[in-house]
Design a protein around this motif. Structure first.
Motif, PDB file in Angstrom:
ATOM      1  N   GLY A 291       1.042 -21.971   6.134  1.00  0.00           N
ATOM      2  CA  GLY A 291      -0.340 -22.405   5.931  1.00  0.00           C
ATOM      3  C   GLY A 291      -0.787 -22.212   4.497  1.00  0.00           C
ATOM      4  N   VAL A 292      -1.711 -23.063   4.052  1.00  0.00           N
ATOM      5  CA  VAL A 292      -2.229 -23.015   2.684  1.00  0.00           C
ATOM      6  C   VAL A 292      -3.459 -22.116   2.642  1.00  0.00           C
ATOM      7  N   GLY A 293      -3.494 -21.193   1.694  1.00  0.00           N
ATOM      8  CA  GLY A 293      -4.601 -20.266   1.573  1.00  0.00           C
ATOM      9  C   GLY A 293      -5.697 -20.779   0.660  1.00  0.00           C
ATOM     10  N   PRO A 294      -6.836 -20.072   0.603  1.00  0.00           N
ATOM     11  CA  PRO A 294      -7.963 -20.494  -0.227  1.00  0.00           C
ATOM     12  C   PRO A 294      -7.676 -20.267  -1.710  1.00  0.00           C
ATOM     13  N   ARG A 295      -7.773 -21.329  -2.499  1.00  0.00           N
ATOM     14  CA  ARG A 295      -7.488 -21.247  -3.930  1.00  0.00           C
ATOM     15  C   ARG A 295      -8.463 -20.322  -4.643  1.00  0.00           C
ATOM     16  N   TYR A 296      -9.727 -20.313  -4.204  1.00  0.00           N
ATOM     17  CA  TYR A 296     -10.760 -19.597  -4.936  1.00  0.00           C
ATOM     18  C   TYR A 296     -11.028 -18.204  -4.387  1.00  0.00           C
ATOM     19  N   CYS A 297     -10.254 -17.792  -3.434  1.00  0.00           N
ATOM     20  CA  CYS A 297     -10.365 -16.425  -2.917  1.00  0.00           C
ATOM     21  C   CYS A 297      -8.948 -15.921  -2.653  1.00  0.00           C
ATOM     22  N   PRO A 298      -8.150 -15.771  -3.727  1.00  0.00           N
ATOM     23  CA  PRO A 298      -6.722 -15.493  -3.556  1.00  0.00           C
ATOM     24  C   PRO A 298      -6.451 -14.064  -3.106  1.00  0.00           C
ATOM     25  N   SER A 299      -5.292 -13.871  -2.508  1.00  0.00           N
ATOM     26  CA  SER A 299      -4.835 -12.534  -2.154  1.00  0.00           C
ATOM     27  C   SER A 299      -4.456 -11.787  -3.426  1.00  0.00           C
ATOM     28  N   LEU A 300      -4.286 -10.481  -3.308  1.00  0.00           N
ATOM     29  CA  LEU A 300      -3.888  -9.693  -4.467  1.00  0.00           C
ATOM     30  C   LEU A 300      -2.511 -10.127  -4.959  1.00  0.00           C
ATOM     31  N   GLU A 301      -1.618 -10.468  -4.035  1.00  0.00           N
ATOM     32  CA  GLU A 301      -0.305 -10.967  -4.455  1.00  0.00           C
ATOM     33  C   GLU A 301      -0.452 -12.218  -5.323  1.00  0.00           C
ATOM     34  N   ASP A 302      -1.315 -13.135  -4.905  1.00  0.00           N
ATOM     35  CA  ASP A 302      -1.549 -14.358  -5.669  1.00  0.00           C
ATOM     36  C   ASP A 302      -2.153 -14.048  -7.040  1.00  0.00           C
ATOM     37  N   ASP A 325     -18.942   7.129  10.193  1.00  0.00           N
ATOM     38  CA  ASP A 325     -17.567   6.697  10.414  1.00  0.00           C
ATOM     39  C   ASP A 325     -17.332   5.233  10.019  1.00  0.00           C
ATOM     40  N   ALA A 326     -18.332   4.596   9.400  1.00  0.00           N
ATOM     41  CA  ALA A 326     -18.156   3.208   8.970  1.00  0.00           C
ATOM     42  C   ALA A 326     -17.080   3.140   7.891  1.00  0.00           C
ATOM     43  N   LEU A 327     -16.233   2.139   7.965  1.00  0.00           N
ATOM     44  CA  LEU A 327     -15.116   2.015   7.038  1.00  0.00           C
ATOM     45  C   LEU A 327     -15.578   1.432   5.702  1.00  0.00           C
ATOM     46  N   ILE A 328     -14.683   1.490   4.724  1.00  0.00           N
ATOM     47  CA  ILE A 328     -14.941   0.933   3.400  1.00  0.00           C
ATOM     48  C   ILE A 328     -14.102  -0.327   3.230  1.00  0.00           C
ATOM     49  N   TYR A 329     -14.773  -1.387   2.820  1.00  0.00           N
ATOM     50  CA  TYR A 329     -14.128  -2.684   2.586  1.00  0.00           C
ATOM     51  C   TYR A 329     -13.848  -2.819   1.089  1.00  0.00           C
ATOM     52  N   PRO A 330     -12.570  -2.788   0.671  1.00  0.00           N
ATOM     53  CA  PRO A 330     -12.244  -2.926  -0.751  1.00  0.00           C
ATOM     54  C   PRO A 330     -12.172  -4.406  -1.133  1.00  0.00           C
ATOM     55  N   ASN A 331     -13.304  -4.956  -1.490  1.00  0.00           N
ATOM     56  CA  ASN A 331     -13.413  -6.387  -1.773  1.00  0.00           C
ATOM     57  C   ASN A 331     -12.633  -6.729  -3.041  1.00  0.00           C
ATOM     58  N   GLY A 332     -11.599  -7.555  -2.892  1.00  0.00           N
ATOM     59  CA  GLY A 332     -10.804  -7.969  -4.041  1.00  0.00           C
ATOM     60  C   GLY A 332      -9.324  -7.708  -3.899  1.00  0.00           C
ATOM     61  N   ILE A 333      -8.917  -7.031  -2.815  1.00  0.00           N
ATOM     62  CA  ILE A 333      -7.483  -6.757  -2.643  1.00  0.00           C
ATOM     63  C   ILE A 333      -6.988  -7.228  -1.273  1.00  0.00           C
ATOM     64  N   SER A 334      -7.384  -8.423  -0.883  1.00  0.00           N
ATOM     65  CA  SER A 334      -6.839  -9.026   0.333  1.00  0.00           C
ATOM     66  C   SER A 334      -5.319  -9.095   0.203  1.00  0.00           C
ATOM     67  N   THR A 335      -4.597  -8.718   1.256  1.00  0.00           N
ATOM     68  CA  THR A 335      -3.138  -8.651   1.168  1.00  0.00           C
ATOM     69  C   THR A 335      -2.506  -8.728   2.546  1.00  0.00           C
ATOM     70  N   CYS A 336      -1.253  -9.189   2.577  1.00  0.00           N
ATOM     71  CA  CYS A 336      -0.480  -9.157   3.826  1.00  0.00           C
ATOM     72  C   CYS A 336       0.878  -8.499   3.595  1.00  0.00           C
ATOM     73  N   LEU A 337       0.974  -7.674   2.553  1.00  0.00           N
ATOM     74  CA  LEU A 337       2.196  -6.904   2.311  1.00  0.00           C
ATOM     75  C   LEU A 337       2.394  -5.880   3.438  1.00  0.00           C
ATOM     76  N   PRO A 338       3.607  -5.334   3.606  1.00  0.00           N
ATOM     77  CA  PRO A 338       3.827  -4.302   4.628  1.00  0.00           C
ATOM     78  C   PRO A 338       2.854  -3.141   4.458  1.00  0.00           C
ATOM     79  N   ALA A 339       2.518  -2.499   5.559  1.00  0.00           N
ATOM     80  CA  ALA A 339       1.515  -1.427   5.544  1.00  0.00           C
ATOM     81  C   ALA A 339       1.877  -0.312   4.567  1.00  0.00           C
ATOM     82  N   ALA A 340       3.160   0.045   4.493  1.00  0.00           N
ATOM     83  CA  ALA A 340       3.579   1.126   3.591  1.00  0.00           C
ATOM     84  C   ALA A 340       3.370   0.739   2.135  1.00  0.00           C
TER      85      ALA A 340
END
Length: 605
Positions: A291-302, A325-340
């Protein structure tokens, strides 16, 4: 004729009323942002609505970024609000951080962005939908939309075998249509974490003749706030005054929640090097994701690959809520790399050396329909009563989904009542730009709204969304008389302030509210440009510039039209010569041929 004060007092194009449409129930498939607006809009028009959603507890979630609005997206939310929609009021009720973007530029591109409490936003959406007297909500997974031999919608079929009769269906499946989640080599069927995809429906839509495209989006890891070194980071507060989507004169505007501060940090060369070493493990680069991802909101790998010259990328650490207990959203590092790998690079970032990842980031790959198969009402050209809205049409973002849902839901209900459809022109709203782009050009990547997409953006400001669209909303039953009268009185005040400015008086020194004066100043700022754009709109809408085209026009039978042009036109089936002119690859010669034929049809009519 439908009349409305749009834009800055101009009148919209009249639309003809359709005859002979059936009456009955609208069924909305999905209860995300598009589904909510579709259900509420159809109910406001006065048609009974049933919403079918996979899980009642995830209604109205903000599954990715915990914010509503942003550049151009804020314009869409203001338009949703002007049309009587849910999103703006809900964002105001749940906002915990707020800013207006682009303040260094002119008011035409000022864009409101509110960060919301995710849990409270979802709870409000759930309570509003389940408590709505005109809406019935059913938990279930839709596997098919049943149509009769003539292609007219009859019902939706659930995985349980139950069938729900429907005279119109609005499909708002988001990322669930054939959805697969990716984290490294791990693949899980789903539209988001913990929720099953609509795989059977995807195949059934193909069977109905829809062309599907494969798209991709993603989300960053979520962090445990107690493991972050906040003292090492720069804080960012809200604007003062705190921005809102509801106008100050609205008597039922929601109360404010307490504010939070966001914090800013950055990636660094060590992070980029680590990602480069593990790039082969990313499913985007291993070939696992097609699938093609969003050009203007790239993953950190991109970002690391495409912007190799940049030593760092900004990250906003955004609390997802007020609770401890609300989590923190690190806006700017979208990724699908392995969890480790995600944990390793996160801990290379300043302030995050001891950070704990509560949920790894992932990519979601899903099916979307080619929106060129739809009309400007977001209805299927081949199947009467079938509408689509949101990410299934190839868009990204809550706001793009919301405006589509409102338009599709309203039009499904208006069609059932035999009334004129809701149609927003490109000079009337960003919603009109969005829909026209989708149904004319389609998407080969997730579509995101930008101010640069709107050729009439000087007309389409946040501050005049009510002036542009409230008349249209009232004429179609989307806002009531009380709301319409409130807007009318507000616009009278703006007119008075604008006249005072024109005569050299300073209305800011008198009793006129500052926000009314700001609207008048914005109008005055663009007065000369607005007049030129009005003339341009009038020229384009005039008979010589734009002629309606029948949807069933046989382009292959037109003399002088090449087969390639005929194929392009037949694929889109434009509703006007103006839309035909925006189809990629249509030559001036081909357009001239179509225009001449349209003129002949008009004269015969």
């Amino acid at each position: 004729m439908v009349s409305s004060r749009t834009p800055e007092g101009a009148e919209p194009t009249p639309r003809s009323t359709r005859r002979g449409a059936p009456s009955g129930r609208v069924v909305v498939v999905g209860a995300g942002h598009a589904g909510l607006e579709a259900a509420f809009a159809a109910a406001r028009v006065g048609v009974p609505v049933t919403v079918v959603t996979g899980r009642l507890d995830t209604i109205g979630q903000t599954p990715c970024n915990p914010s509503v609005g942003g550049v151009a997206k804020g314009h869409l939310v203001h338009e949703i609000h002007a049309l009587g929609g849910f999103m703006g009021r809900a964002a105001d009720a749940c906002a915990i951080h707020g800013r207006v973007l682009n303040l260094s530029k002119g008011p035409a591109v000022h864009s409101t962005r509110l960060q919301v409490d995710k849990a409270r936003y979802g709870a409000l959406a759930r309570a509003t939908l389940l408590g709505h007297s005109g809406v019935t909500t059913v938990q279930g997974l839709v596997e098919a939309v049943r149509v009769d031999d003539g292609g007219r919608v009859e019902a939706v079929v659930l995985a349980s075998g139950e069938q729900i009769e429907a005279a119109a269906v609005v499909v708002t499946t988001g990322t669930f249509l054939g959805g697969i989640l990716h984290t490294g080599a791990e693949q899980t069927p789903g539209g988001r974490v913990g929720e099953a995809p609509a795989t059977t429906l995807s195949g059934q839509l193909r069977g109905l003749g829809f062309r599907l495209v494969r798209l991709k989006t993603g989300t960053p890891p979520r962090l445990d706030r107690s493991t972050i070194n906040w003292d090492a980071l720069e804080g960012q507060g809200s604007d003062d005054p705190f921005p809102r989507f509801c106008a100050p004169d609205e008597p039922d505007a929601p109360a404010r929640l307490p504010e939070v501060r966001c914090h800013i940090t950055f990636t660094n060369p060590a992070v980029h090097e680590l990602i480069g070493e593990h790039l082969h493990e990313s499913p985007m680069y291993s070939g696992q994701i097609v699938g093609v991802g969003p050009r203007y909101c790239p993953s950190l790998e991109d970002k690391v690959v495409r912007f190799a010259d940049k030593p760092r990328h900004q990250i906003f650490l955004e609390p997802e809520g007020l609770d401890e207990d609300a989590l923190i959203y690190p806006n700017g590092i979208s990724t699908c790399l392995p969890a480790a790998v995600q944990l390793a690079f996160v801990r290379q970032i300043e302030g995050l050396a001891d950070a704990a990842i509560v949920r790894p980031g992932y990519a979601v790959e899903y099916d979307a329909v080619d929106a060129r198969a739809l009309t400007h009402e977001l209805s299927s050209k081949d199947h009467a009563g079938l509408y689509f809205a949101g990410q299934i049409n190839g868009t990204s973002g809550y706001e793009e989904a919301g405006i589509q849902g409102l338009i599709a839901g309203a039009n499904a209900a208006l069609w059932l009542r035999g009334q004129a459809p809701l149609h927003i022109e490109r000079d009337q709203g960003y919603g009109g730009v969005l829909v026209d782009d989708l149904v004319t050009q389609g998407c080969d990547e997730p579509y995101r709204m930008f101010t640069s997409r709107a050729e009439y953006r000087l007309l389409l400001r946040e501050d005049n969304a009510d002036a542009r669209l409230s008349g249209l909303a009232h004429a179609h039953g989307l806002i009531d008389d009380r709301r319409h009268e409130l807007v009318r009185r507000r616009l009278e005040l703006v007119d008075e302030a604008a006249l005072a400015l024109e005569r050299g008086r300073d209305p800011g020194a008198g009793p006129t509210p500052a926000w009314i004066v700001a609207k008048a100043r914005a109008r005055r700022t663009y007065a000369g440009y607005l007049e030129r754009q009005r003339r341009e709109v009038a020229r384009i809408r005039g008979e010589a510039g734009n002629i309606r085209l029948p949807v069933d026009l046989d382009y292959f039978a037109l003399d002088g039209l090449t087969r390639e042009s005929a194929e392009r036109l037949a694929r889109v089936r434009p509703s006007s010569t103006h839309q035909a002119a925006r189809i990629p690859g249509i030559t001036p010669a081909a357009l001239s041929c179509v225009w001449a034929h349209a003129r002949t049809l008009t004269r015969k009519a």
